[in-house]
Structures are given as C-alpha cells and as structure tokens.
Design a protein around this motif. Structure first.
Motif, PDB file in Angstrom:
ATOM      1  N   ALA A  29       0.857  -1.182   0.000  1.00 54.77           N
ATOM      2  CA  ALA A  29       0.000   0.000   0.000  1.00 54.77           C
ATOM      3  C   ALA A  29       0.898   1.238   0.000  1.00 54.77           C
ATOM      4  N   VAL A  30       1.088   1.830  -1.163  1.00 58.04           N
ATOM      5  CA  VAL A  30       2.021   2.944  -1.319  1.00 58.04           C
ATOM      6  C   VAL A  30       1.337   4.122  -2.003  1.00 58.04           C
ATOM      7  N   SER A  31       2.058   5.227  -2.016  1.00 64.66           N
ATOM      8  CA  SER A  31       1.683   6.378  -2.837  1.00 64.66           C
ATOM      9  C   SER A  31       2.700   6.503  -3.949  1.00 64.66           C
ATOM     10  N   ILE A  32       2.213   6.885  -5.134  1.00 63.03           N
ATOM     11  CA  ILE A  32       3.047   7.012  -6.326  1.00 63.03           C
ATOM     12  C   ILE A  32       2.844   8.415  -6.883  1.00 63.03           C
ATOM     13  N   ALA A  33       3.941   9.126  -7.110  1.00 64.71           N
ATOM     14  CA  ALA A  33       3.861  10.474  -7.679  1.00 64.71           C
ATOM     15  C   ALA A  33       4.691  10.544  -8.958  1.00 64.71           C
ATOM     16  N   VAL A  34       4.201  11.319  -9.906  1.00 67.68           N
ATOM     17  CA  VAL A  34       4.939  11.604 -11.134  1.00 67.68           C
ATOM     18  C   VAL A  34       5.029  13.119 -11.256  1.00 67.68           C
ATOM     19  N   VAL A  35       6.236  13.611 -11.516  1.00 68.06           N
ATOM     20  CA  VAL A  35       6.459  15.048 -11.668  1.00 68.06           C
ATOM     21  C   VAL A  35       7.145  15.331 -12.993  1.00 68.06           C
ATOM     22  N   ASP A  36       7.105  16.596 -13.426  1.00 66.86           N
ATOM     23  CA  ASP A  36       7.833  16.989 -14.631  1.00 66.86           C
ATOM     24  C   ASP A  36       9.284  17.308 -14.270  1.00 66.86           C
ATOM     25  N   ASP A  37      10.043  17.807 -15.228  1.00 71.35           N
ATOM     26  CA  ASP A  37      11.469  18.056 -14.998  1.00 71.35           C
ATOM     27  C   ASP A  37      11.736  19.182 -14.006  1.00 71.35           C
ATOM     28  N   GLY A  38      10.747  20.002 -13.717  1.00 78.71           N
ATOM     29  CA  GLY A  38      10.885  21.065 -12.730  1.00 78.71           C
ATOM     30  C   GLY A  38      10.376  20.659 -11.357  1.00 78.71           C
ATOM     31  N   GLY A  39       9.949  19.408 -11.229  1.00 76.43           N
ATOM     32  CA  GLY A  39       9.454  18.915  -9.953  1.00 76.43           C
ATOM     33  C   GLY A  39       7.996  19.219  -9.692  1.00 76.43           C
ATOM     34  N   HIS A  40       7.279  19.691 -10.704  1.00 76.15           N
ATOM     35  CA  HIS A  40       5.860  20.025 -10.546  1.00 76.15           C
ATOM     36  C   HIS A  40       5.019  18.764 -10.696  1.00 76.15           C
ATOM     37  N   PRO A  41       4.114  18.509  -9.757  1.00 75.91           N
ATOM     38  CA  PRO A  41       3.311  17.286  -9.797  1.00 75.91           C
ATOM     39  C   PRO A  41       2.430  17.193 -11.043  1.00 75.91           C
ATOM     40  N   LEU A  42       2.463  16.022 -11.666  1.00 77.79           N
ATOM     41  CA  LEU A  42       1.591  15.713 -12.794  1.00 77.79           C
ATOM     42  C   LEU A  42       0.523  14.702 -12.388  1.00 77.79           C
ATOM     43  N   ALA A  43       0.862  13.841 -11.412  1.00 79.01           N
ATOM     44  CA  ALA A  43      -0.095  12.838 -10.946  1.00 79.01           C
ATOM     45  C   ALA A  43       0.329  12.327  -9.581  1.00 79.01           C
ATOM     46  N   LEU A  44      -0.671  11.950  -8.805  1.00 80.06           N
ATOM     47  CA  LEU A  44      -0.437  11.356  -7.493  1.00 80.06           C
ATOM     48  C   LEU A  44      -1.530  10.336  -7.247  1.00 80.06           C
ATOM     49  N   GLU A  45      -1.124   9.153  -6.818  1.00 78.82           N
ATOM     50  CA  GLU A  45      -2.093   8.115  -6.497  1.00 78.82           C
ATOM     51  C   GLU A  45      -1.686   7.447  -5.190  1.00 78.82           C
ATOM     52  N   ARG A  46      -2.613   7.438  -4.237  1.00 78.39           N
ATOM     53  CA  ARG A  46      -2.391   6.714  -2.981  1.00 78.39           C
ATOM     54  C   ARG A  46      -3.248   5.460  -3.039  1.00 78.39           C
ATOM     55  N   LEU A  47      -2.597   4.312  -3.019  1.00 77.95           N
ATOM     56  CA  LEU A  47      -3.317   3.055  -3.126  1.00 77.95           C
ATOM     57  C   LEU A  47      -4.116   2.792  -1.858  1.00 77.95           C
ATOM     58  N   ASP A  48      -5.134   1.966  -1.979  1.00 84.15           N
ATOM     59  CA  ASP A  48      -5.970   1.620  -0.832  1.00 84.15           C
ATOM     60  C   ASP A  48      -5.092   1.123   0.312  1.00 84.15           C
ATOM     61  N   GLY A  49      -5.335   1.663   1.493  1.00 79.47           N
ATOM     62  CA  GLY A  49      -4.564   1.272   2.670  1.00 79.47           C
ATOM     63  C   GLY A  49      -3.289   2.063   2.869  1.00 79.47           C
TER      64      GLY A  49
END
Length: 133
Positions: A29-49
């Motif tokens: 049960a983790v969180s996954i983040a994707v950012v662009d080259d400047g560190g700006h968030p493009l997506a964030l997903e926190r899995l169940d739990g």
C-alpha cells in the motif's frame, strides 16, 4: 535551439499503471507520484490502505529526483556517509531512496517517487513505472 521530450498524460498514465501493478502484485500500500522536470506534480495516487503521509513523501522524492537529476538514493547515501550538512540544502526534502528520474535521450524529463514500504522497495516500484516508457 534545443528540443526535448515532455511527459504527456498518456505517458503519465502508463507510468502510474506500471508502478501500481508492481505495488499491487506485492500487496504494498504505497503512494506514487509523477512530476515533470521542474518537480511540478503531474499525478499522485495513494493506493488503498496507504498511509496519508506517504502521499507527501512520494511527491518530495519525485521532486528531488527531477531537480537533482539523479535517484534520491544518492542523497540518502551522502547523508548516511556523514555529510549531514546536506540536510540543509534548500528545496529538497525527499532525500530518501524511492525517487527515480525519467531520462529520454540523456535528458531528465520528469521523475517518479514512491513511498510506503522499505526504501529499496519504493525504488523497485518507481523503476517499474519508469520502465513502462
């Protein structure tokens, strides 16, 4: 003038799907983040739990990998090696293993950060996401 690749929502979705599949296959049960080259968030997903704090840490790991142009494991190793003054670096707060840059033609175009399990397992999930490209 130079040109470089950029992440679109199609690639971001592919990265998230691959990282999610790796985590779920191992029941992490983790969180996954994707950012662009400047560190700006493009997506964030926190899995169940997933613990709420992991969402913040995942973004910071991704940001650190993007801005530093290296895996965040390098920061952790520097600090653990005795260079504790590195903790005072402004902007970077995700200096734990689990942030992995996304490289295309030798240029960093973004990064993936994962938090929620042991650091090396966070990195395993992030690398699975990057490999999907």
């Amino acid at each position: 003038m130079q040109t470089k690749a950029v992440l679109t929502q199609t690639e971001v979705a592919r990265i998230l799907a691959a990282a999610r599949a790796e985590a779920q296959a191992n029941q992490w049960a983790v969180s996954i983040a994707v950012v662009d080259d400047g560190g700006h968030p493009l997506a964030l997903e926190r899995l169940d739990g997933g613990v709420p704090l992991t969402a913040y840490i995942a973004v910071e790991k991704a940001r650190g990998a993007a801005l530093g142009r290296r895996e965040t494991k390098a920061y952790e190793e520097t600090i653990n090696g005795g260079r504790t003054a590195f903790l005072s670096v402004p902007v970077l707060s995700g200096m734990l293993e689990g942030g992995v840059p996304i490289l295309v033609d030798g240029q960093v175009i973004g990064a993936v950060g994962v938090s929620g399990v042991r650091a090396e397992l966070d990195a395993q999930i992030a690398k699975a996401g990057v490999a999907a490209l």
